[in-house]
Design a protein around this motif. Structure first.
Motif: not given
Length: 339
Positions: A255-257, A305-307, A310-311, A318-319
């Motif tokens: 998962a991205p997180a 900043a991404a955190a 992120v959800e 792309l991320m």
């Protein structure tokens, strides 16, 4: 009822000997705050409690096991209540079932009001009622203020146990009305023994458990999550080198997180290495040379900043491509200036 980890059992025994109507269990994530909070609630409500906690066999213990105890209020975000099997208020459940809204990730003010009303009801079993709040930092300003008066002056025999991974995010007025207990970190040998026992069905050994514990930064509950993910030792050790080559294969199914958390851990360890300190999450000898401090500091800010989003990414694919490219750029910047 699952058996408490030995370091939690020791804390439970000590906390049961304390007086006071409100406890705040505080510490970093992965140290067992929820398990300890629930064990306290069980012991306070148990019909035959002992020095080690609840008996595990009486009607009260069974009612907690099946999430039907009328004298226990679990105040949680709706997402977590559903995950852990705690029933929602009937109207909230209907709104979610009817697709009128999604389960909340915060502790809603309506739930806080229900908790206050809960304290007004007559006890159904024993001599006390318990409100368990977890994670307490998920209360927003309105829900925290709703609970504040009752937390300060509870009606009758009401006890509170609040558990948090981020005590600094709680209102000072909430913290000041509780006795704070700092969660204890287990030593490595104790944590490894527990992890092997928890994952015995899959044939876990101490070396594999040591990888999970390192990936979790020494936090046993988080290490158990890594165990469930199927993480293997060789793959984790090789990950920094793979990322420096732009190889995202190991992370691609996560998962991205979790991907972002891994990048933050790698950034942390590289900053530690640049400062002459030992790594925490990865083997020292598997880390690439540390980039310049300014490069790492900028990367750290970008990851933070991404955190925040992120959800809810605009485009997950792309991320992740952007993260992979940026990671490779940072790791290739040894000895260069700028960000």
């Amino acid at each position: 009822m699952s058996t408490l980890a030995p370091w939690l059992q020791t804390q439970l025994k000590d906390l049961l000997a304390q007086r006071g109507h409100a406890l705040l269990l505080a510490g970093p994530s992965g140290l067992g705050q929820y398990d300890l909070a629930l064990a306290l609630a069980r012991a306070w409500l148990c019909e035959r409690p002992g020095p080690q906690g609840a008996c595990g066999e009486c009607g009260s213990c069974h009612a907690i096991d099946v999430r039907t105890h009328a004298d226990l209020c679990a105040l949680m975000p709706e997402t977590l209540s559903l995950e852990l099997g705690w029933p929602l208020d009937e109207s909230a459940q209907k709104e979610i079932d009817d697709k009128k809204r999604k389960p909340s990730k915060l502790i809603r003010v309506e739930a806080a009001r229900d908790a206050v009303a809960f304290t007004q009801f007559t006890r159904s079993r024993g001599n006390t009622k318990v409100i368990l709040v977890y994670p307490a930092e998920r209360m927003n300003m309105e829900s925290a203020n709703t609970l504040l008066k009752t937390l300060e002056e509870p009606v009758g025999e009401v006890r509170f146990v609040l558990a948090t991974d981020a005590a600094h995010q709680l209102l000072p007025t909430i913290r000041s009305r509780c006795q704070t207990h700092a969660m204890v970190w287990p030593d490595e040998a104790q944590a490894l023994e527990w992890l092997v026992a928890q994952d015995a069905a899959r044939g876990a050994n101490r070396e594999q458990a040591r990888v999970w514990l390192q990936a979790a930064g020494g936090r046993p509950d988080d290490a158990l999550d890594w165990a469930a993910s199927g993480l293997q030792g060789a793959a984790w050790g090789q990950l920094p080198g793979s990322l420096s080559r732009g190889d995202w294969a190991l992370l691609s199914d996560w998962a991205p997180a979790r991907q972002l958390a891994v990048l933050q851990k790698l950034c942390h360890d590289l900053m530690a290495k640049a400062a002459g300190a030992p790594a925490r999450f990865f083997p020292d000898d598997q880390l690439p040379p540390a980039p310049r401090w300014g490069v790492l500091a900028q990367w750290s800010r970008e990851l933070m900043a991404a955190a925040r989003s992120v959800e809810h990414p605009y485009s997950a694919g792309l991320m992740q491509e952007a993260w992979a490219a940026r990671t490779r750029q940072v790791l290739a910047s040894t000895g260069q200036g700028g960000a």
